[in-house]
Scaffold this motif. Structure first.
Motif, PDB file in Angstrom:
ATOM      1  N   UNK A  28      37.918  63.861 -68.220  1.00  0.00           N
ATOM      2  CA  UNK A  28      37.758  63.464 -66.824  1.00  0.00           C
ATOM      3  C   UNK A  28      36.557  62.528 -66.633  1.00  0.00           C
ATOM      4  N   UNK A  29      36.735  61.501 -65.791  1.00  0.00           N
ATOM      5  CA  UNK A  29      35.655  60.527 -65.619  1.00  0.00           C
ATOM      6  C   UNK A  29      34.907  60.697 -64.299  1.00  0.00           C
ATOM      7  N   UNK A  30      35.045  61.855 -63.661  1.00  0.00           N
ATOM      8  CA  UNK A  30      34.251  62.095 -62.455  1.00  0.00           C
ATOM      9  C   UNK A  30      33.487  63.410 -62.573  1.00  0.00           C
ATOM     10  N   UNK A  31      32.498  63.617 -61.703  1.00  0.00           N
ATOM     11  CA  UNK A  31      31.570  64.734 -61.920  1.00  0.00           C
ATOM     12  C   UNK A  31      32.099  66.109 -61.526  1.00  0.00           C
ATOM     13  N   UNK A  32      33.261  66.181 -60.858  1.00  0.00           N
ATOM     14  CA  UNK A  32      33.703  67.458 -60.308  1.00  0.00           C
ATOM     15  C   UNK A  32      34.911  68.042 -61.047  1.00  0.00           C
ATOM     16  N   UNK A  33      35.018  69.372 -61.048  1.00  0.00           N
ATOM     17  CA  UNK A  33      36.222  70.021 -61.571  1.00  0.00           C
ATOM     18  C   UNK A  33      37.286  69.991 -60.481  1.00  0.00           C
ATOM     19  N   UNK A  34      38.500  70.354 -60.861  1.00  0.00           N
ATOM     20  CA  UNK A  34      39.617  70.398 -59.914  1.00  0.00           C
ATOM     21  C   UNK A  34      39.271  71.308 -58.719  1.00  0.00           C
ATOM     22  N   UNK A  35      38.710  72.448 -59.057  1.00  0.00           N
ATOM     23  CA  UNK A  35      38.389  73.419 -58.015  1.00  0.00           C
ATOM     24  C   UNK A  35      37.344  72.866 -57.033  1.00  0.00           C
ATOM     25  N   UNK A  36      36.326  72.182 -57.597  1.00  0.00           N
ATOM     26  CA  UNK A  36      35.284  71.598 -56.739  1.00  0.00           C
ATOM     27  C   UNK A  36      35.855  70.490 -55.852  1.00  0.00           C
ATOM     28  N   UNK A  37      36.793  69.732 -56.413  1.00  0.00           N
ATOM     29  CA  UNK A  37      37.397  68.641 -55.638  1.00  0.00           C
ATOM     30  C   UNK A  37      38.137  69.205 -54.422  1.00  0.00           C
ATOM     31  N   UNK A  38      38.916  70.267 -54.661  1.00  0.00           N
ATOM     32  CA  UNK A  38      39.662  70.873 -53.551  1.00  0.00           C
ATOM     33  C   UNK A  38      38.709  71.471 -52.520  1.00  0.00           C
ATOM     34  N   UNK A  39      37.615  72.037 -53.017  1.00  0.00           N
ATOM     35  CA  UNK A  39      36.618  72.613 -52.115  1.00  0.00           C
ATOM     36  C   UNK A  39      35.942  71.502 -51.292  1.00  0.00           C
ATOM     37  N   UNK A  40      35.563  70.421 -51.967  1.00  0.00           N
ATOM     38  CA  UNK A  40      34.966  69.274 -51.264  1.00  0.00           C
ATOM     39  C   UNK A  40      35.891  68.785 -50.155  1.00  0.00           C
ATOM     40  N   UNK A  41      37.181  68.718 -50.485  1.00  0.00           N
ATOM     41  CA  UNK A  41      38.156  68.219 -49.520  1.00  0.00           C
ATOM     42  C   UNK A  41      38.254  69.148 -48.310  1.00  0.00           C
ATOM     43  N   UNK A  42      38.409  70.441 -48.586  1.00  0.00           N
ATOM     44  CA  UNK A  42      38.596  71.394 -47.489  1.00  0.00           C
ATOM     45  C   UNK A  42      37.365  71.501 -46.607  1.00  0.00           C
ATOM     46  N   UNK A  43      36.179  71.523 -47.236  1.00  0.00           N
ATOM     47  CA  UNK A  43      34.940  71.626 -46.444  1.00  0.00           C
ATOM     48  C   UNK A  43      34.770  70.416 -45.546  1.00  0.00           C
ATOM     49  N   UNK A  44      35.133  69.244 -46.079  1.00  0.00           N
ATOM     50  CA  UNK A  44      34.982  68.018 -45.308  1.00  0.00           C
ATOM     51  C   UNK A  44      35.951  68.001 -44.132  1.00  0.00           C
TER      52      UNK A  44
END
Ligand SMILES: [Zn+2]
Length: 334
Positions: A289-305
């Motif tokens: 993966x070429x970005x700093x977040x895991x799948x779980x963190x990405x989904x969390x970032x999305x939902x929190x936003x």
């Protein structure tokens, strides 16, 4: 804050729906992997629970795989998403160009070749989903007048290839508006001063800075990125001090906190739309993966936003073509 005081805003989530691969290796052309598409089923359920109506910009290798088509088709038939087109020139037939960095940007290819690729892509999407496709995004971003003219010719009414404030050695989006606009066909990175065409509408992804006004911030950011100042690590220092941060509304690239900062500025600017973007390949954890977040963190970032946005605005969730309809009502040429 009462409901009445909240601004109204549209929310669009666009997903570049494509193969997974290691970006550090060459662009994959044949036998590409599309395993990540399996994860869209679960992701769509997450979206349904929030109310998000994703727009899947689907590329050629994904529709070349019958299992992937089935997954997307069932979501589309349930009326929960929009299917748009995504052109990765390196793996979309005919593959006759060099497989290099320059040719990976649609804007750099001979226009006849782009047309052949686009016709193949749209034809296969039509055959797979049983309907015409009206929205589009280039792979790796970027648009010019020749490509825009092709899109109109082939029935596309909404483009989302503009990546505001982005520039590299192969193309740039310098000066493009952040808010949706009717593009000037002689230079689609500019809005028309008077509406003389309403065949195609541009909806860029949300991007900006942690301060307004964006134009001034972009100038400072650009200046600080000149070889001498970037040698002094000025952009990094300004980021650390939170003096100036360029933020893209993507849960792969930005933390929930940074995206909330951007949303705050966008709402202050009375932005009519908040447009988040991610890649389907982020829905599985990849060793390369070429970005700093895991799948779980990405989904969390999305939902929190999204919940932050709902706290601060009255949100209408829609697909990109629905956003175009809402934003352009009573506009354009009759
Ligand atoms: Zn892509």
């Amino acid at each position: 804050m009462t409901m009445q005081n909240k601004p109204s805003v549209l929310f669009v989530l666009s997903v570049d729906t494509e193969e997974e691969w290691d970006w550090k290796t060459e662009f994959p052309q044949y036998n590409v992997q599309v395993e990540n598409i399996q994860a869209i089923q679960g992701f769509q359920q997450d979206c349904n629970s929030v109310g998000i109506r994703p727009t899947y910009f689907v590329d050629y290798p994904v529709i070349n795989n019958s299992q992937s088509v089935q997954i997307l088709k069932s979501i589309d038939q349930a009326g929960q998403c929009e299917i748009g087109a995504h052109l990765h020139p390196w793996c979309n037939p005919p593959m006759t160009a060099e497989n290099d960095e320059f040719s990976s940007h649609v804007v750099n290819l001979p226009i006849d070749l782009v047309e052949q690729k686009l016709v193949n892509l749209l034809g296969k999407l039509r055959a797979s989903f049983g309907k015409d496709i009206s929205s589009f995004r280039t792979g790796r971003w970027g648009i010019n007048s020749a490509v825009m003219a092709l899109l109109i010719k082939h029935g596309i009414t909404v483009d989302s290839s503009v990546y505001p404030y982005y520039r590299n050695s192969y193309f740039n989006c310098d000066g493009a508006p952040v808010e949706p606009y009717w593009p000037d066909l002689s230079n689609p990175l500019k809005a028309q001063s008077q509406i003389t065409q309403s065949s195609i509408f541009e909806i860029p992804v949300s991007a900006g800075f942690n301060h307004a006004p964006f134009t001034l911030c972009d100038k400072i950011h650009k200046l600080s990125s000149t070889p001498f100042l970037s040698f002094l690590r000025i952009p990094g220092i300004m980021w650390q001090l939170k003096l100036l941060r360029k933020i893209y509304l993507s849960p792969e690239l930005a933390s929930a906190t940074d995206m909330q900062t951007l949303i705050k500025v966008l709402l202050k600017r009375k932005a009519p739309i908040v447009h988040m973007n991610l890649h389907s390949s982020s829905l599985i954890d990849l060793p390369y993966s070429n970005h700093p977040f895991t799948r779980e963190q990405i989904l969390k970032n999305m939902k929190q936003t999204v919940s932050y946005l709902q706290e601060h605005a009255n949100v209408t969730f829609c697909t990109i073509s629905e956003a175009k309809e809402i934003l352009t009502q009573n506009q354009g040429i009759q």
